[in-house]
Scaffold this active site. Structure first.
Site, short mmCIF file in Angstrom:
data_model
loop_
_atom_site.label_atom_id
_atom_site.label_comp_id
_atom_site.label_asym_id
_atom_site.label_seq_id
_atom_site.Cartn_x
_atom_site.Cartn_y
_atom_site.Cartn_z
N ASP A 102 58.95 38.79 35.80
CA ASP A 102 58.23 38.68 34.55
C ASP A 102 57.19 37.57 34.70
O ASP A 102 56.40 37.61 35.64
CB ASP A 102 59.22 38.45 33.39
CG ASP A 102 58.56 38.43 32.03
OD1 ASP A 102 58.26 39.51 31.49
OD2 ASP A 102 58.34 37.32 31.49
N HIS A 293 63.21 46.47 32.13
CA HIS A 293 62.43 45.28 32.48
C HIS A 293 63.24 44.16 33.10
O HIS A 293 62.71 43.37 33.87
CB HIS A 293 61.72 44.75 31.23
CG HIS A 293 60.86 43.56 31.49
ND1 HIS A 293 59.75 43.61 32.33
CD2 HIS A 293 60.93 42.28 31.05
CE1 HIS A 293 59.18 42.43 32.37
NE2 HIS A 293 59.88 41.59 31.61
#
Length: 314
Positions: A102, A293
Protein backbone atom coordinates in the site's frame (compact mmCIF):
# COMPACT_ATOMS: atom_id res chain seq x y z
CA UNK A 1 8.40 -20.34 17.56
CA UNK A 2 10.43 -17.27 16.66
CA UNK A 3 9.51 -14.33 18.88
CA UNK A 4 9.00 -10.76 17.68
CA UNK A 5 10.99 -8.19 19.64
CA UNK A 6 10.29 -4.46 19.90
CA UNK A 7 12.57 -1.45 20.34
CA UNK A 8 13.08 2.15 19.26
CA UNK A 9 15.74 3.15 16.73
CA UNK A 10 17.25 6.57 16.08
CA UNK A 11 17.59 7.19 12.34
CA UNK A 12 19.26 10.01 10.42
CA UNK A 13 17.57 12.96 12.09
CA UNK A 14 14.01 11.77 11.53
CA UNK A 15 11.65 10.50 14.21
CA UNK A 16 12.67 7.95 16.80
CA UNK A 17 11.08 4.93 15.16
CA UNK A 18 9.46 1.95 16.78
CA UNK A 19 10.41 -1.31 15.07
CA UNK A 20 9.28 -4.89 15.41
CA UNK A 21 11.99 -7.36 14.44
CA UNK A 22 12.88 -11.02 14.36
CA UNK A 23 15.81 -13.14 13.25
CA UNK A 24 19.40 -12.57 12.18
CA UNK A 25 20.96 -12.38 8.74
CA UNK A 26 20.51 -10.17 5.67
CA UNK A 27 18.16 -7.27 6.37
CA UNK A 28 14.60 -7.24 5.00
CA UNK A 29 12.78 -3.97 5.71
CA UNK A 30 8.98 -4.28 5.73
CA UNK A 31 7.06 -1.02 5.16
CA UNK A 32 3.37 -1.02 6.00
CA UNK A 33 0.54 0.92 4.41
CA UNK A 34 -2.62 2.79 5.44
CA UNK A 35 -4.32 2.30 7.85
CA UNK A 36 -1.85 -0.18 9.30
CA UNK A 37 1.39 -0.41 11.30
CA UNK A 38 4.09 -2.99 12.02
CA UNK A 39 1.33 -5.48 12.96
CA UNK A 40 0.36 -5.99 9.32
CA UNK A 41 3.65 -7.90 8.88
CA UNK A 42 3.15 -10.25 11.85
CA UNK A 43 3.07 -13.33 9.62
CA UNK A 44 6.14 -12.31 7.59
CA UNK A 45 8.40 -11.35 10.51
CA UNK A 46 8.50 -14.86 11.93
CA UNK A 47 8.62 -16.65 8.57
CA UNK A 48 11.52 -14.56 7.29
CA UNK A 49 13.39 -14.95 10.58
CA UNK A 50 12.98 -18.73 10.44
CA UNK A 51 14.47 -18.68 6.92
CA UNK A 52 17.63 -16.87 8.06
CA UNK A 53 16.83 -13.18 7.58
CA UNK A 54 16.71 -10.15 9.86
CA UNK A 55 13.14 -8.99 9.32
CA UNK A 56 12.29 -5.49 10.56
CA UNK A 57 8.88 -3.81 10.37
CA UNK A 58 8.84 -0.18 11.55
CA UNK A 59 5.89 1.94 12.43
CA UNK A 60 6.52 4.56 9.78
CA UNK A 61 6.51 8.31 10.40
CA UNK A 62 3.24 9.46 11.98
CA UNK A 63 2.00 5.95 12.74
CA UNK A 64 1.28 4.06 15.95
CA UNK A 65 4.16 3.94 18.46
CA UNK A 66 6.48 6.05 16.29
CA UNK A 67 4.10 9.00 16.02
CA UNK A 68 5.29 12.17 14.39
CA UNK A 69 4.94 15.92 13.97
CA UNK A 70 1.60 17.63 13.38
CA UNK A 71 2.90 19.68 10.42
CA UNK A 72 1.75 18.00 7.18
CA UNK A 73 4.83 19.33 5.37
CA UNK A 74 6.95 16.88 7.42
CA UNK A 75 5.47 13.88 5.59
CA UNK A 76 6.83 14.22 2.07
CA UNK A 77 8.21 11.30 0.12
CA UNK A 78 11.68 12.69 0.84
CA UNK A 79 11.06 12.39 4.57
CA UNK A 80 9.59 8.91 4.21
CA UNK A 81 12.34 7.56 1.97
CA UNK A 82 14.91 9.23 4.22
CA UNK A 83 13.46 7.46 7.23
CA UNK A 84 13.83 4.09 5.48
CA UNK A 85 17.43 4.77 4.44
CA UNK A 86 18.20 5.98 7.95
CA UNK A 87 16.82 2.75 9.37
CA UNK A 88 19.00 0.65 7.08
CA UNK A 89 22.05 2.51 8.38
CA UNK A 90 20.92 2.48 12.02
CA UNK A 91 20.34 -1.27 11.87
CA UNK A 92 23.96 -1.77 10.85
CA UNK A 93 23.35 -2.91 7.27
CA UNK A 94 24.98 -1.65 4.11
CA UNK A 95 21.94 -2.63 2.03
CA UNK A 96 18.52 -4.18 2.47
CA UNK A 97 15.71 -5.77 0.55
CA UNK A 98 12.91 -3.23 0.91
CA UNK A 99 9.34 -4.54 0.84
CA UNK A 100 6.36 -2.19 0.84
CA UNK A 101 2.60 -2.66 0.85
CA UNK A 102 0.00 0.00 0.00
CA UNK A 103 1.60 3.39 0.93
CA UNK A 104 4.71 1.44 1.90
CA UNK A 105 5.10 0.42 -1.74
CA UNK A 106 5.65 3.97 -3.11
CA UNK A 107 8.17 4.49 -0.31
CA UNK A 108 9.96 1.25 -1.23
CA UNK A 109 9.95 2.15 -4.94
CA UNK A 110 11.27 5.64 -4.10
CA UNK A 111 14.12 4.28 -1.98
CA UNK A 112 15.06 1.88 -4.78
CA UNK A 113 14.87 4.66 -7.36
CA UNK A 114 16.68 7.37 -5.38
CA UNK A 115 19.19 5.25 -3.43
CA UNK A 116 19.81 2.04 -5.38
CA UNK A 117 23.14 1.73 -3.56
CA UNK A 118 21.15 0.87 -0.40
CA UNK A 119 18.78 -1.66 -1.99
CA UNK A 120 19.55 -5.31 -2.80
CA UNK A 121 16.03 -5.79 -4.09
CA UNK A 122 12.60 -4.19 -3.90
CA UNK A 123 9.16 -5.76 -3.56
CA UNK A 124 5.98 -3.78 -4.14
CA UNK A 125 2.64 -5.12 -2.95
CA UNK A 126 -0.70 -3.79 -4.23
CA UNK A 127 0.73 -0.52 -5.60
CA UNK A 128 2.88 -0.81 -8.75
CA UNK A 129 5.53 1.79 -9.42
CA UNK A 130 4.12 4.60 -11.52
CA UNK A 131 6.35 7.07 -13.35
CA UNK A 132 5.91 10.67 -12.27
CA UNK A 133 2.93 12.19 -14.07
CA UNK A 134 3.10 15.28 -16.25
CA UNK A 135 0.79 17.22 -13.91
CA UNK A 136 0.09 17.36 -10.15
CA UNK A 137 -2.17 14.47 -9.10
CA UNK A 138 -4.86 15.92 -6.82
CA UNK A 139 -6.70 17.89 -9.51
CA UNK A 140 -6.64 14.82 -11.76
CA UNK A 141 -8.03 12.62 -8.97
CA UNK A 142 -10.79 15.16 -8.34
CA UNK A 143 -11.74 15.24 -12.02
CA UNK A 144 -11.74 11.46 -12.31
CA UNK A 145 -13.36 10.40 -9.01
CA UNK A 146 -15.02 13.55 -7.64
CA UNK A 147 -14.67 15.56 -4.44
CA UNK A 148 -15.75 12.60 -2.30
CA UNK A 149 -12.81 10.38 -3.28
CA UNK A 150 -10.85 9.61 -0.14
CA UNK A 151 -7.51 10.96 -1.42
CA UNK A 152 -9.22 14.24 -2.32
CA UNK A 153 -11.21 14.35 0.92
CA UNK A 154 -8.01 13.76 2.91
CA UNK A 155 -6.64 17.10 1.64
CA UNK A 156 -9.06 18.86 4.01
CA UNK A 157 -7.76 19.91 7.44
CA UNK A 158 -8.87 18.12 10.61
CA UNK A 159 -12.14 16.53 9.40
CA UNK A 160 -10.70 13.30 7.91
CA UNK A 161 -8.82 12.26 11.03
CA UNK A 162 -11.75 13.27 13.22
CA UNK A 163 -13.96 10.84 11.28
CA UNK A 164 -11.42 8.01 11.43
CA UNK A 165 -10.59 8.54 15.12
CA UNK A 166 -14.24 8.69 16.26
CA UNK A 167 -14.57 4.90 16.58
CA UNK A 168 -11.27 3.30 15.67
CA UNK A 169 -12.49 -0.27 16.00
CA UNK A 170 -15.23 0.46 13.47
CA UNK A 171 -12.74 2.24 11.20
CA UNK A 172 -10.45 -0.78 11.09
CA UNK A 173 -13.30 -3.27 10.66
CA UNK A 174 -14.84 -1.32 7.80
CA UNK A 175 -11.59 -0.60 5.94
CA UNK A 176 -9.99 -4.00 6.34
CA UNK A 177 -13.18 -5.83 5.36
CA UNK A 178 -14.51 -3.68 2.50
CA UNK A 179 -11.61 -3.97 0.08
CA UNK A 180 -10.46 -7.44 1.08
CA UNK A 181 -11.09 -10.46 -1.09
CA UNK A 182 -14.03 -11.29 1.18
CA UNK A 183 -15.62 -7.84 1.08
CA UNK A 184 -17.95 -6.09 -1.35
CA UNK A 185 -15.28 -3.78 -2.73
CA UNK A 186 -15.43 -0.02 -2.61
CA UNK A 187 -14.23 2.97 -4.61
CA UNK A 188 -13.72 4.77 -1.27
CA UNK A 189 -15.87 7.69 -2.41
CA UNK A 190 -17.84 9.45 0.31
CA UNK A 191 -21.56 9.81 -0.48
CA UNK A 192 -23.05 13.30 -0.70
CA UNK A 193 -23.20 14.77 2.77
CA UNK A 194 -21.33 11.81 4.28
CA UNK A 195 -17.85 10.70 5.18
CA UNK A 196 -15.48 8.18 3.63
CA UNK A 197 -16.49 5.51 6.15
CA UNK A 198 -20.11 5.85 5.04
CA UNK A 199 -19.04 4.15 1.80
CA UNK A 200 -17.81 1.11 3.75
CA UNK A 201 -20.22 -1.34 5.41
CA UNK A 202 -19.77 -2.79 8.87
CA UNK A 203 -19.21 -6.52 8.30
CA UNK A 204 -21.76 -8.94 9.69
CA UNK A 205 -18.80 -11.13 10.57
CA UNK A 206 -15.06 -10.82 10.08
CA UNK A 207 -13.33 -12.87 7.36
CA UNK A 208 -11.28 -15.86 8.47
CA UNK A 209 -7.95 -14.03 8.10
CA UNK A 210 -9.01 -11.17 10.41
CA UNK A 211 -10.00 -11.72 14.04
CA UNK A 212 -11.46 -9.55 16.78
CA UNK A 213 -8.05 -9.77 18.45
CA UNK A 214 -6.44 -8.33 15.31
CA UNK A 215 -8.85 -5.38 15.37
CA UNK A 216 -8.10 -4.85 19.06
CA UNK A 217 -4.37 -4.92 18.31
CA UNK A 218 -4.71 -2.16 15.71
CA UNK A 219 -6.83 -0.07 18.06
CA UNK A 220 -4.22 -0.45 20.81
CA UNK A 221 -1.36 0.48 18.47
CA UNK A 222 -3.18 3.68 17.42
CA UNK A 223 -4.13 4.65 20.98
CA UNK A 224 -1.59 7.46 21.37
CA UNK A 225 -0.98 8.84 17.88
CA UNK A 226 -4.31 8.36 16.10
CA UNK A 227 -4.91 9.14 12.44
CA UNK A 228 -3.46 12.64 11.95
CA UNK A 229 0.00 11.44 10.92
CA UNK A 230 -1.31 8.76 8.54
CA UNK A 231 -3.66 11.22 6.83
CA UNK A 232 -0.79 13.71 6.51
CA UNK A 233 0.86 11.37 4.01
CA UNK A 234 -2.01 12.07 1.61
CA UNK A 235 -1.72 15.82 2.13
CA UNK A 236 1.62 15.69 0.31
CA UNK A 237 0.52 14.22 -3.00
CA UNK A 238 1.05 17.46 -4.92
CA UNK A 239 4.10 18.42 -2.86
CA UNK A 240 5.66 15.05 -3.66
CA UNK A 241 5.09 15.71 -7.35
CA UNK A 242 6.96 19.02 -7.00
CA UNK A 243 9.85 17.45 -5.09
CA UNK A 244 10.47 14.54 -7.45
CA UNK A 245 11.04 16.50 -10.67
CA UNK A 246 14.67 15.33 -10.75
CA UNK A 247 13.48 11.72 -10.99
CA UNK A 248 10.92 12.30 -13.73
CA UNK A 249 10.83 9.03 -15.73
CA UNK A 250 13.94 7.74 -13.91
CA UNK A 251 13.94 3.92 -13.82
CA UNK A 252 13.91 1.74 -10.71
CA UNK A 253 17.07 -0.31 -11.23
CA UNK A 254 17.37 -2.91 -8.41
CA UNK A 255 15.90 -6.40 -8.87
CA UNK A 256 12.16 -6.21 -8.22
CA UNK A 257 9.05 -8.25 -7.56
CA UNK A 258 5.38 -7.21 -7.61
CA UNK A 259 2.66 -9.03 -5.65
CA UNK A 260 -1.08 -8.27 -5.56
CA UNK A 261 -4.46 -9.89 -5.25
CA UNK A 262 -6.65 -10.15 -8.31
CA UNK A 263 -9.52 -8.55 -6.32
CA UNK A 264 -7.40 -5.59 -5.20
CA UNK A 265 -8.97 -2.34 -6.50
CA UNK A 266 -5.68 -0.50 -6.02
CA UNK A 267 -3.57 -2.78 -8.24
CA UNK A 268 -4.33 -1.09 -11.57
CA UNK A 269 -3.87 -3.80 -14.26
CA UNK A 270 -2.64 -1.27 -16.84
CA UNK A 271 0.08 0.00 -14.52
CA UNK A 272 1.07 -3.57 -13.66
CA UNK A 273 1.30 -4.46 -17.37
CA UNK A 274 3.60 -1.47 -17.97
CA UNK A 275 5.72 -2.06 -14.89
CA UNK A 276 8.72 -3.46 -16.75
CA UNK A 277 8.96 -0.23 -18.79
CA UNK A 278 10.16 1.64 -15.69
CA UNK A 279 11.39 -1.31 -13.61
CA UNK A 280 13.71 -3.03 -16.10
CA UNK A 281 14.97 -5.67 -13.64
CA UNK A 282 11.49 -6.87 -12.71
CA UNK A 283 11.88 -10.56 -11.85
CA UNK A 284 8.19 -11.28 -11.96
CA UNK A 285 4.66 -10.48 -10.86
CA UNK A 286 2.52 -12.63 -8.59
CA UNK A 287 -1.27 -12.48 -8.78
CA UNK A 288 -3.16 -14.07 -5.89
CA UNK A 289 -6.61 -15.36 -6.94
CA UNK A 290 -9.45 -14.16 -4.76
CA UNK A 291 -7.19 -11.93 -2.67
CA UNK A 292 -8.07 -8.30 -2.05
CA UNK A 293 -5.99 -5.35 -0.93
CA UNK A 294 -4.53 -6.61 2.36
CA UNK A 295 -2.13 -8.92 0.59
CA UNK A 296 0.25 -10.15 3.28
CA UNK A 297 -2.52 -10.50 5.86
CA UNK A 298 -5.06 -12.24 3.62
CA UNK A 299 -2.60 -14.69 2.06
CA UNK A 300 0.41 -14.94 4.39
CA UNK A 301 1.54 -18.36 3.22
CA UNK A 302 1.57 -17.49 -0.46
CA UNK A 303 3.17 -14.10 0.19
CA UNK A 304 5.88 -15.68 2.34
CA UNK A 305 6.58 -18.24 -0.37
CA UNK A 306 6.90 -15.51 -3.02
CA UNK A 307 9.14 -13.36 -0.81
CA UNK A 308 11.45 -16.22 0.09
CA UNK A 309 11.78 -17.33 -3.54
CA UNK A 310 12.73 -13.76 -4.51
CA UNK A 311 15.17 -13.39 -1.61
CA UNK A 312 16.90 -16.68 -2.37
CA UNK A 313 17.18 -15.78 -6.03
CA UNK A 314 19.05 -12.63 -5.06
Amino acid sequence: MTEIAHRFVEGNGGPRMHVAEAGEGPLVLLLHGFPECWYSWRHQLTALAAAGFHAVAPDQRGYARTGGPADPAQYTIMHLAGDAVGLIDALGADRAVVVGHDWGAPVAWAVAQMRPDKVRGVVGMSVPHRPRSSRPPVAALRRHFGDGFYMVRFQEPDAPEAELDRDRASTFRRMLYAISGDGPGSALVAPDGGGVLDALPEPDELPAWLTADDIAAYVAEYADSGFTGPVNWYRNLDRNWDLTAAWHRAPVLPPALFVAGDRDPVADPGAVARLRDCVPNLRGTVSLPGCGHWTQQERPGEVNEALLAFLRDL
